[in-house]
Motif scaffolding. Structure first.
Motif, PDB file in Angstrom:
ATOM      1  N   ASP A 255      -6.149  10.330   2.044  1.00 60.25           N
ATOM      2  CA  ASP A 255      -6.982   9.692   2.811  1.00 60.25           C
ATOM      3  C   ASP A 255      -6.070   8.501   3.340  1.00 60.25           C
ATOM      4  O   ASP A 255      -5.762   7.862   4.465  1.00 60.25           O
ATOM      5  CB  ASP A 255      -8.255   9.334   2.490  1.00 60.25           C
ATOM      6  N   ALA A 256      -5.282   7.922   2.041  1.00 62.47           N
ATOM      7  CA  ALA A 256      -4.600   6.832   2.009  1.00 62.47           C
ATOM      8  C   ALA A 256      -3.461   7.204   3.067  1.00 62.47           C
ATOM      9  O   ALA A 256      -2.878   6.246   3.721  1.00 62.47           O
ATOM     10  CB  ALA A 256      -3.963   6.419   0.752  1.00 62.47           C
TER      11      ALA A 256
ATOM     12  N   VAL B 196       0.928   4.767  -2.752  1.00 64.62           N
ATOM     13  CA  VAL B 196       1.154   5.981  -2.574  1.00 64.62           C
ATOM     14  C   VAL B 196       2.263   6.559  -3.126  1.00 64.62           C
ATOM     15  O   VAL B 196       2.345   7.737  -3.539  1.00 64.62           O
ATOM     16  CB  VAL B 196       1.321   6.348  -0.703  1.00 64.62           C
TER      17      VAL B 196
ATOM     18  N   PRO C 136      -8.320  11.537  -2.011  1.00 65.65           N
ATOM     19  CA  PRO C 136      -8.286  10.254  -1.680  1.00 65.65           C
ATOM     20  C   PRO C 136      -6.739   9.818  -1.425  1.00 65.65           C
ATOM     21  O   PRO C 136      -6.561   8.796  -0.705  1.00 65.65           O
ATOM     22  CB  PRO C 136      -8.686   9.517  -3.082  1.00 65.65           C
TER      23      PRO C 136
ATOM     24  N   LEU D  42       0.887  -1.151   0.075  1.00 67.67           N
ATOM     25  CA  LEU D  42       0.153   0.012   0.074  1.00 67.67           C
ATOM     26  C   LEU D  42       1.002   1.270  -0.101  1.00 67.67           C
ATOM     27  O   LEU D  42       0.558   2.327  -0.438  1.00 67.67           O
ATOM     28  CB  LEU D  42      -0.861   0.000   1.200  1.00 67.67           C
TER      29      LEU D  42
ATOM     30  N   LEU E 158      -2.552   5.111   6.429  1.00 66.57           N
ATOM     31  CA  LEU E 158      -1.262   4.356   6.680  1.00 66.57           C
ATOM     32  C   LEU E 158      -0.405   4.999   7.933  1.00 66.57           C
ATOM     33  O   LEU E 158      -0.004   4.349   8.722  1.00 66.57           O
ATOM     34  CB  LEU E 158      -0.127   4.611   5.333  1.00 66.57           C
TER      35      LEU E 158
END
Length: 211
Positions: A202-203, A150, A199, A146, A207
């Motif tokens: 948000d990610a 990013v 978004p 993930l 994290l």
């Protein structure tokens, strides 16, 4: 040799293609970015330069280490690019007076940053800037992949969008970011919309909340 009470997240950082950089300008920029990052994200052992262009810090959680990486990366962007290795595990204080540490967190962080250096040379993975090797019981296995999603989004941002995201990460509102960027509020709003910055933020924040 002493042992830190809790398992930690060790953060290793180095500057991409630093040997061809303006060394004086790079050093000044790194010191300013480190200072801003240490204000934004509290570390068990704050981020600091070590040898050459490498930096190190220790954080109580993986999320805090990731948050520090995002702060530092956006403070240095777009002129300077950095990569990160994050290791979860034990930190041993070998020599407190000289700041010498060892332990599985650092071994994992070294493995992670070496992986980034090698993997980012592969076709289709050039945007890779972060790797996580977490040996703690609280590890989130998906965090490694993930984090590179990013990375991929950050790599595609133009300079202006980087500035807008930097302000968003600091919690500034649209008007304050627009003023800092020297653009209208409408233009800043368009940057947010056109680059899917909400978004992305948000990610990054999700994290940054990991244990």
């Amino acid at each position: 040799m002493s042992r830190m009470k809790d398992l930690s997240a060790a953060l290793l950082v180095d500057v991409v293609e630093s040997r061809s950089a303006d060394r004086g300008a790079l050093h000044t920029a790194v010191l300013a970015a480190v200072e801003a990052t240490n204000v934004a994200v509290a570390g068990t052992h704050p981020l600091h330069p070590t040898v050459g262009d490498e930096l190190q810090g220790v954080y109580p959680t993986l999320g805090a280490a990731l948050a520090a990486s995002y702060s530092l990366r956006l403070e240095l962007a777009p002129r300077w690019d950095v990569r990160f290795g994050i290791g979860g595990g034990e930190v041993l204080i070998v020599d407190a007076a000289r700041g010498i540490q060892d332990g599985s967190a650092w071994w994992n962080a070294r493995e992670a940053i070496d992986w980034v250096k090698e993997h980012s040379q592969r076709k289709g993975h050039e945007s890779a800037r972060t790797a996580i090797r977490d040996g703690r019981p609280t590890a989130t296995p998906s965090a490694d992949a993930l984090a590179r999603l990013v990375d991929a989004h950050l790599a595609r941002l133009r300079d202006g969008a980087v500035g807008t995201l930097r302000g968003m990460l600091k919690g500034l509102d649209n008007a304050a970011i627009a003023a800092a960027e020297g653009i209208s509020e409408s233009a800043n709003s368009q940057r947010v919309l056109n680059n899917d910055l909400r978004p992305l933020l948000d990610a990054m924040e999700a994290l940054g909340s990991l244990l």
